[in-house]
Scaffold this active site. Structure first.
Site, PDB file in Angstrom:
ATOM      1  N   GLY A   8     -19.262 -26.379  30.191  1.00 58.83           N
ATOM      2  CA  GLY A   8     -20.225 -26.725  29.148  1.00 58.83           C
ATOM      3  C   GLY A   8     -20.606 -25.482  28.377  1.00 58.83           C
ATOM      4  CB  SER A  10     -19.031 -25.114  23.273  1.00 59.25           C
ATOM      5  OG  SER A  10     -17.761 -24.584  23.577  1.00 59.25           O
ATOM      6  N   GLY A  11     -22.293 -25.301  24.468  1.00 59.19           N
ATOM      7  CA  GLY A  11     -23.562 -25.928  24.133  1.00 59.19           C
ATOM      8  C   GLY A  11     -24.707 -24.956  23.953  1.00 59.19           C
ATOM      9  N   GLY A  12     -25.886 -25.533  23.789  1.00 53.80           N
ATOM     10  CA  GLY A  12     -27.078 -24.729  23.527  1.00 53.80           C
ATOM     11  C   GLY A  12     -27.437 -23.794  24.657  1.00 53.80           C
ATOM     12  N   GLY A  14     -24.961 -23.188  27.154  1.00 53.74           N
ATOM     13  CA  GLY A  14     -23.684 -22.577  27.518  1.00 53.74           C
ATOM     14  C   GLY A  14     -23.352 -21.311  26.760  1.00 53.74           C
ATOM     15  CG  ASN A  95     -26.777 -35.064  30.943  1.00 57.40           C
ATOM     16  OD1 ASN A  95     -26.048 -35.256  29.976  1.00 57.40           O
ATOM     17  ND2 ASN A  95     -27.862 -34.325  30.870  1.00 57.40           N
ATOM     18  CB  ILE A 118     -27.875 -25.594  34.434  1.00 57.87           C
ATOM     19  CG1 ILE A 118     -27.916 -24.187  35.053  1.00 57.87           C
ATOM     20  CG2 ILE A 118     -28.822 -25.692  33.252  1.00 57.87           C
ATOM     21  CD1 ILE A 118     -27.480 -23.077  34.114  1.00 57.87           C
ATOM     22  CG  ASN A 120     -32.528 -30.976  33.368  1.00 53.73           C
ATOM     23  OD1 ASN A 120     -32.837 -30.775  34.527  1.00 53.73           O
ATOM     24  ND2 ASN A 120     -32.952 -30.215  32.369  1.00 53.73           N
ATOM     25  CG  ASP A 151     -39.149 -25.250  37.208  1.00 59.47           C
ATOM     26  OD1 ASP A 151     -39.305 -25.594  36.018  1.00 59.47           O
ATOM     27  OD2 ASP A 151     -38.484 -25.908  38.025  1.00 59.47           O
ATOM     28  CG  HIS A 178     -35.560 -28.235  37.220  1.00 62.90           C
ATOM     29  ND1 HIS A 178     -36.368 -27.185  36.852  1.00 62.90           N
ATOM     30  CD2 HIS A 178     -34.639 -28.358  36.218  1.00 62.90           C
ATOM     31  CE1 HIS A 178     -35.948 -26.688  35.686  1.00 62.90           C
ATOM     32  NE2 HIS A 178     -34.910 -27.397  35.285  1.00 62.90           N
TER      33      HIS A 178
END
Length: 331
Positions: A8, A10-12, A14, A95, A118, A120, A151, A178
């Site tokens: 993952g 390429s994501g926000g 990642g 997800n 990570i 969620n 957290d 979490h």
């Protein structure tokens, strides 16, 4: 050779996570996988003059297999982000399927790697990964971690704002899970110690539990906590690398783990948490992963009440993840 894989990438989360891992000189091989853009992210990062060789992979041509083969540590930020008025549990349906498919790949191509989740809702996605690994007979609870470090980072930051201390010097254990009420900040165990009023305790607890909502609202629908989560993920990954590669002793972090990771410690903790199999605990790390799960001791009445409120929610989250895999016709 230390190969770290980001699924993952390429994501926000990642992309900044990939940058931070490229800057970690313990990493010699950084493999980036995503359904889009990962070769471009890899090309961009490869121009940075640190030792890690960076490669990007897409699904075609056995991309997932090639990314995972030889992995020491795998970090999974893949999935869709939260939007306004969306809870972490709302993310589950999409997800869960993404994490399941990545976990199948891990079971087949990197079963001995450290796995840092990570994606969620972590309370459910970690059990999903565990159930997939169990079905492939490669589950090692000592090497599977839900990353709850954000957290802890938030607790340090928010306590620093209240006390005036440098937040970098503050440690507050945060246990449980979490999301929302499953996040249990143990302010009585803050280091350095501080005497908080009940009003401060209530305000800090609420802000630590719902800090993610603060970011989602501020971004006005354009994203969730990506940069802070990337830093938290990189921090936890660095702790894993320091323990497993450098052999540093005495590293303790909070992480959401299966309590079989420390059979004795888990058995001692379970009665306190009504028999849950997963819990974010203070765990000691070693070359093979979890070496010790620390106990919940000397909680204040307020912290006991937070624990009592968290347990039913956690149980539902855990059971939801387990049921998703056990009822999956693909497995």
């Amino acid at each position: 050779m230390v190969k770290v894989v980001i699924l993952g990438a390429s994501g926000g989360i990642g992309q900044p996570l990939s940058l931070l891992l490229k800057l970690n000189e313990k990493v010699t091989d950084l493999a980036l996988y995503d359904i889009v853009n990962s070769p471009g992210v890899a090309a961009d990062l490869s121009h940075i003059n640190t030792p890690a060789k960076v490669t990007g992979y897409l699904p075609p041509n056995d991309g997932l297999k090639n990314a995972l083969t030889g992995a020491h540590t795998i970090i999974i930020p893949a999935g869709i982000p939260r939007k306004p008025n969306m809870t972490r549990d709302d993310l589950f349906k999409t997800n869960a399927g993404i994490v399941r498919d990545l976990a199948i790949g891990i079971s087949q191509h990197a079963p001995n790697a450290f796995i840092l989740v990570i994606s969620n809702p972590v309370n459910s996605t970690v059990p999903i990964v565990a159930e997939v690994l169990k079905k492939h007979n490669v589950f090692n609870p000592k090497k599977l971690f839900g990353v709850t470090t954000l957290d802890v980072v938030r607790a340090s930051t928010f306590v620093g704002e209240v006390t005036g201390h440098d937040s970098r010097d503050i440690r507050v254990p945060v246990v449980g899970g979490h999301s929302g009420i499953t996040i249990i900040p143990l302010l009585s165990k803050a280091s350095p110690p501080h005497s908080f009023s009940q009003a401060q305790i209530d305000a800090l607890t609420n802000r630590i539990q719902y800090g993610g909502d603060e970011v989602v609202k501020a971004k006005e629908g354009a994203g969730s906590a990506t940069l802070s989560m990337a830093q938290a993920g990189a921090r936890f990954a660095n702790a894993i690398l320091n323990a497993s590669v450098k052999g540093e002793a005495g590293i303790i972090e909070q992480s959401y783990v299966h309590l079989d990771a420390d059979e004795d410690g888990g058995k001692q903790l379970k009665p306190k948490i009504d028999g849950l199999d997963y819990f974010s605990s203070s765990v000691e790390l070693g070359i093979n992963g979890v070496t010790k799960i620390h106990q919940l001791e000397d909680l204040t009445p307020h912290e006991e009440s937070l624990l009592k409120a968290a347990i039913p929610e956690l149980r539902g989250n855990i059971n939801k993840g387990i049921a998703f895999i056990r009822e999956d016709p693909k497995l």
